[in-house]
Design an enzyme around this catalytic site. Structure first.
Site, short mmCIF file in Angstrom:
data_model
loop_
_atom_site.label_atom_id
_atom_site.label_comp_id
_atom_site.label_asym_id
_atom_site.label_seq_id
_atom_site.Cartn_x
_atom_site.Cartn_y
_atom_site.Cartn_z
N GLN A 12 10.81 27.37 -33.40
CA GLN A 12 11.91 27.43 -32.43
C GLN A 12 13.09 28.26 -32.95
OE1 GLN A 12 14.28 23.95 -31.85
NE2 GLN A 12 14.90 24.51 -29.77
N TYR A 138 11.16 12.71 -42.92
CA TYR A 138 11.89 13.96 -42.68
C TYR A 138 13.27 13.89 -43.35
CZ TYR A 138 14.01 17.65 -39.72
OH TYR A 138 14.64 18.76 -39.23
C1 AKB Z 1 14.32 16.89 -35.09
O1 AKB Z 1 14.57 16.24 -34.06
O2 AKB Z 1 13.48 16.53 -35.93
C2 AKB Z 1 15.13 18.12 -35.37
C3 AKB Z 1 16.32 17.83 -36.21
C4 AKB Z 1 17.51 17.18 -35.61
O3 AKB Z 1 16.34 18.13 -37.36
N1 AKB Z 1 15.51 18.75 -34.14
#
Ligand code: AKB
Length: 310
Positions: A12, A138
């Protein structure tokens, strides 16, 4: 003149960043790379898996680049579905890219995220420096990544720079596997079907940003005077703090019969609730002049116009 290798160039951010950088620095000076094959006729392209450190080194050396913009990563929801893969790709890829920057003496950019924060972080006006105990894979990757970039700067003098991105909204390339993706889907569905079912619940606020502001932030930060950068690797930046019903109201100003309902996904809802409502971006404004141009209404008008003419 700069010469930049962009990893994750078909994602993206990458797809639009490459176009913007090519306009700014010339097509031949921007080397796009991705694990997915690309269109070399649009400009230099390397098919590249960032977990292969040698291939990354060879690509950077072959094109004689002076900068790496490292974007290849799994987003939050995908990382939650596959934590081991996320660790290997997000941390392994970052480590490889930093090593190449160290060996070839390159300037380096990689994005952190609002995902670096967690449920114990102050939610409103989240300070630049605060509690960071994320509860997602993450987020763990993002905090560790910020620290690793700091380490390469202090230990080896690599010119590492970065921002904490909010959810990014754009009309060119859809995001994939993020928690904030609903804020892009809502516009596509408003134009296509005049209806959207949100997997994020009403009242859930997160920071969002329109892609042109996100891209300008990278360029401005990378061109900033290094002596002014105190928080070089992880600047809070923000422009729009919104919940699904805010998008609904903004869209209805252009499409009055647009309707929004909810079918909440517990995994992505839990992630969203662990993230801040809005970040304080004073340090970015002070140290390198960050300023967003788009608020929710301006972004909505532009998104809908672009999607209608697509
Ligand atoms: C996600 O939703 O994982 C990403 C971010 C906020 O890092 N768009």
């Amino acid at each position: 003149m700069k010469k930049i290798l962009v990893t994750g160039a078909r994602g993206q951010i990458g797809s639009e960043l490459v176009t913007t950088l090519r306009q700014q620095y010339g097509t031949a000076n921007i080397i796009a790379s991705d694990i997915r094959e690309g269109q070399a006729e649009e400009g230099p392209f390397e098919t590249l898996d960032v977990t292969d450190g040698k291939a990354l080194y060879d690509a950077a050396e072959k094109h004689n680049v002076d900068t790496i913009m490292h974007l290849a990563a799994l987003l939050s929801a995908k990382a939650e579905a596959n934590p081991k893969l996320a660790w290997d790709l997000n941390m392994g890829g970052l480590m490889n890219a930093l090593e190449v920057a160290r060996e070839l003496n390159l300037q380096f950019f990689t994005p952190s995220s609002i995902g670096a924060f967690g449920p114990t972080t102050p939610k409103k006006g989240t300070p630049q420096e605060t509690i960071m105990r994320p509860t997602t894979m993450y987020g763990v990757n993002k905090v560790a990544g910020e620290l690793l970039c700091d380490y390469y700067y202090y230990r080896y003098g690599v010119d590492t720079r970065g921002v904490r991105y909010p959810g990014l909204i754009s009309y060119e390339t859809p995001p994939g596997g993020g928690t904030t993706d609903y804020a892009v889907e809502i516009y596509y569905e408003a134009v296509r079907n005049r209806q959207y079912t949100s997997y994020i619940d009403a009242g859930t606020y997160m920071d969002m940003m329109y892609m042109p502001d996100a891209l300008q932030a990278i360029i401005k930060l990378m061109e900033a005077d290094p002596d002014k950068l105190v928080y070089r690797n992880a600047y809070n930046i923000s422009s729009v703090s919104a919940a699904p019903e805010d998008f609904e109201k903004a869209i209805q100003k252009h499409i009055p019969d647009f309707t929004l309902d909810y079918d909440v996904d517990p995994v992505r809802q839990r992630i969203a609730e662990s993230w801040p409502d809005n970040l304080d971006s004073t340090a970015a404004a002070k140290e390198w002049g960050f300023q967003a141009e788009y608020d929710l209404d301006k972004m909505t008008a532009d998104m809908l116009e672009k999607l209608c003419t697509k």
